[in-house]
Scaffold this active site. Structure first.
Site, PDB file in Angstrom:
ATOM      1  N   GLY A  56      -6.726  -1.829   7.609  1.00  0.00           N
ATOM      2  CA  GLY A  56      -6.628  -1.457   9.020  1.00  0.00           C
ATOM      3  C   GLY A  56      -5.561  -2.204   9.791  1.00  0.00           C
ATOM      4  N   SER A  60      -4.330  -0.009   4.237  1.00  0.00           N
ATOM      5  CA  SER A  60      -3.188   0.608   4.933  1.00  0.00           C
ATOM      6  C   SER A  60      -2.360   1.525   4.030  1.00  0.00           C
ATOM      7  CB  SER A  60      -2.305  -0.470   5.584  1.00  0.00           C
ATOM      8  OG  SER A  60      -3.052  -1.192   6.540  1.00  0.00           O
ATOM      9  N   GLU A 114     -15.728  -5.083   5.448  1.00  0.00           N
ATOM     10  CA  GLU A 114     -16.365  -5.052   6.779  1.00  0.00           C
ATOM     11  C   GLU A 114     -17.863  -5.314   6.666  1.00  0.00           C
ATOM     12  OE1 GLU A 114     -14.776  -1.257   7.973  1.00  0.00           O
ATOM     13  OE2 GLU A 114     -12.769  -2.139   8.018  1.00  0.00           O
ATOM     14  N   HIS A 123     -17.801  -3.319   0.881  1.00  0.00           N
ATOM     15  CA  HIS A 123     -16.595  -3.226   1.713  1.00  0.00           C
ATOM     16  C   HIS A 123     -16.466  -4.516   2.519  1.00  0.00           C
ATOM     17  CE1 HIS A 123     -13.779  -1.952   4.783  1.00  0.00           C
ATOM     18  NE2 HIS A 123     -13.424  -0.988   3.960  1.00  0.00           N
ATOM     19  N   ASN A 167     -12.631   6.743   3.407  1.00  0.00           N
ATOM     20  CA  ASN A 167     -13.708   5.988   4.050  1.00  0.00           C
ATOM     21  C   ASN A 167     -13.591   6.226   5.548  1.00  0.00           C
ATOM     22  OD1 ASN A 167     -15.524   4.137   5.023  1.00  0.00           O
ATOM     23  ND2 ASN A 167     -14.286   2.341   4.503  1.00  0.00           N
ATOM     24  N   TRP A 168     -14.477   7.103   6.059  1.00  0.00           N
ATOM     25  CA  TRP A 168     -14.371   7.441   7.489  1.00  0.00           C
ATOM     26  C   TRP A 168     -14.875   6.303   8.381  1.00  0.00           C
ATOM     27  CZ3 TRP A 168     -16.655  13.142   7.889  1.00  0.00           C
ATOM     28  CH2 TRP A 168     -15.782  14.031   7.257  1.00  0.00           C
ATOM     29  N   LYS A 169     -15.556   5.324   7.798  1.00  0.00           N
ATOM     30  CA  LYS A 169     -16.160   4.228   8.587  1.00  0.00           C
ATOM     31  C   LYS A 169     -17.043   4.833   9.683  1.00  0.00           C
ATOM     32  CE  LYS A 169     -12.082   1.534   7.535  1.00  0.00           C
ATOM     33  NZ  LYS A 169     -11.426   0.261   7.672  1.00  0.00           N
ATOM     34  N   GLY A 178      -8.761   4.341   4.446  1.00  0.00           N
ATOM     35  CA  GLY A 178      -9.493   4.287   5.706  1.00  0.00           C
ATOM     36  C   GLY A 178      -8.841   5.169   6.752  1.00  0.00           C
ATOM     37  N   GLY A 179      -8.001   4.569   7.589  1.00  0.00           N
ATOM     38  CA  GLY A 179      -7.400   5.278   8.722  1.00  0.00           C
ATOM     39  C   GLY A 179      -6.791   6.636   8.366  1.00  0.00           C
ATOM     40  N   GLU A 198      -9.268  -4.320  -2.400  1.00  0.00           N
ATOM     41  CA  GLU A 198      -8.850  -4.172  -1.019  1.00  0.00           C
ATOM     42  C   GLU A 198      -8.583  -5.554  -0.417  1.00  0.00           C
ATOM     43  OE1 GLU A 198     -10.188  -0.277   0.812  1.00  0.00           O
ATOM     44  OE2 GLU A 198     -11.875  -1.626   1.041  1.00  0.00           O
TER      45      GLU A 198
HETATM   46  C1  PEP Z   1     -10.762   0.789   4.068  1.00  0.00           C
HETATM   47  O1  PEP Z   1     -11.460   0.755   5.067  1.00  0.00           O
HETATM   48  O2  PEP Z   1     -11.312   0.765   2.958  1.00  0.00           O
HETATM   49  C2  PEP Z   1      -9.322   0.830   4.227  1.00  0.00           C
HETATM   50  C3  PEP Z   1      -8.567   0.692   3.166  1.00  0.00           C
HETATM   51  O3  PEP Z   1      -8.850   1.027   5.495  1.00  0.00           O
HETATM   52  P1  PEP Z   1      -7.309   1.335   5.915  1.00  0.00           P
HETATM   53  O4  PEP Z   1      -6.800   2.376   4.974  1.00  0.00           O
HETATM   54  O5  PEP Z   1      -7.402   1.856   7.325  1.00  0.00           O
HETATM   55  O6  PEP Z   1      -6.575   0.057   5.813  1.00  0.00           O
END
Ligand code: PEP
Length: 254
Positions: free
Chosen positions: A176, A216, A100, A98, A9-11, A237-238, A170
């Protein structure tokens, strides 16, 4: 055996050129290094989708997805993107719900149920995200939150529709933040999700549903998380913004 999936997920990161460059690196590494049957999904901003689909043509292990889609088929919704538009460029997946989007854009279970219907009607596979906040976990409400997110968001679907879903657990407190759920905490919730699906549909459908962990996740913690019985991959994500890290996570399923 249910499908193992690692989705990035590049956001709201990477301009057009940066996105193409990262995706090309991922394609090359997947071609050279991935030996299992795992599915890789890259969920980019809308502007990249068409080009990523073109770059990924012929690489069956890689699919492309969006991060949101509107609930209406079309209409006067300035600035929005429809499921049909996303499908028309060849993307196969869409992240829905998600945290967010729930937190910053007020997306509710009721709205997400509509988005899920529209995505499925347009032949997109939703990656449907659920998870509790730290406060909810602190109050011991995490199972209730998960239960209602499933019941109100996706349990109106019939079996054929539900079979097309991917669920992503999640925990909001792990997204994040650098704090991952322990493998035992994640497994406990994944098992609970599968039990809920079995109670609503059938054990066969529950056993066939891919349930991803997100929060994470990185190349160091992914092996232990993905080794859990009910964890079928990750939503990343990251770490999906670094080709080496992302593909190393994908390779946990080699
Ligand atoms: C996400 O945005 O779905 C996510 C899991 O982010 P991160 O891996 O950065 O925690």
């Amino acid at each position: 055996m249910r499908k193992k999936i690692v989705a990035g997920n590049w956001k709201m990161n990477l301009d057009y050129k940066e996105g193409l460059s990262l995706f090309s690196e991922v394609v090359n590494m997947v071609n050279d290094e991935v030996t299992g049957n795992q599915q890789v999904v890259v969920c980019s901003p809308f502007i990249h989708l068409h080009s990523l689909v073109q770059l990924g043509k012929g690489v069956a292990k890689i699919a492309v997805g969006a991060q949101n889609a509107h609930q209406a088929e079309s209409g006067a919704y300035t600035g929005e993107i429809s499921a049909k538009m996303i499908r028309s460029v060849g993307a196969g997946y869409v992240i829905l719900g998600h945290s967010e989007r729930r937190q910053y854009f007020g997306e509710t279970n009721e709205l997400l149920a509509k988005k899920t219907d529209t995505a499925l009607a347009n032949d997109l596979k939703p990656i449907f995200c659920i998870g509790e906040t730290l406060q909810e976990r602190g109050l011991g409400k995490h199972f209730d939150v998960i239960k209602s997110q499933l019941a109100e968001g996706v349990f109106h679907l019939n079996e054929t529709q539900f079979n097309k879903l991917v669920i992503a657990y999640e925990p909001v407190w792990a997204i994040g933040t650098g704090v991952t759920a322990s493998s035992a905490q994640a497994q406990e919730i994944h098992h609970f999700i599968r039990k809920e699906i079995a109670a609503k549909y059938s054990q066969a459908i529950a056993d066939a549903t891919t349930i991803l962990y997100g929060g994470s996740c990185n190349p160091t913690n992914a092996p232990e998380l993905f080794a859990q019985h009910d964890i079928d991959g990750g939503l990343i994500g990251g770490a999906s913004l670094k080709s080496r890290d992302f593909v190393d996570i994908v390779k946990v399923f080699n």
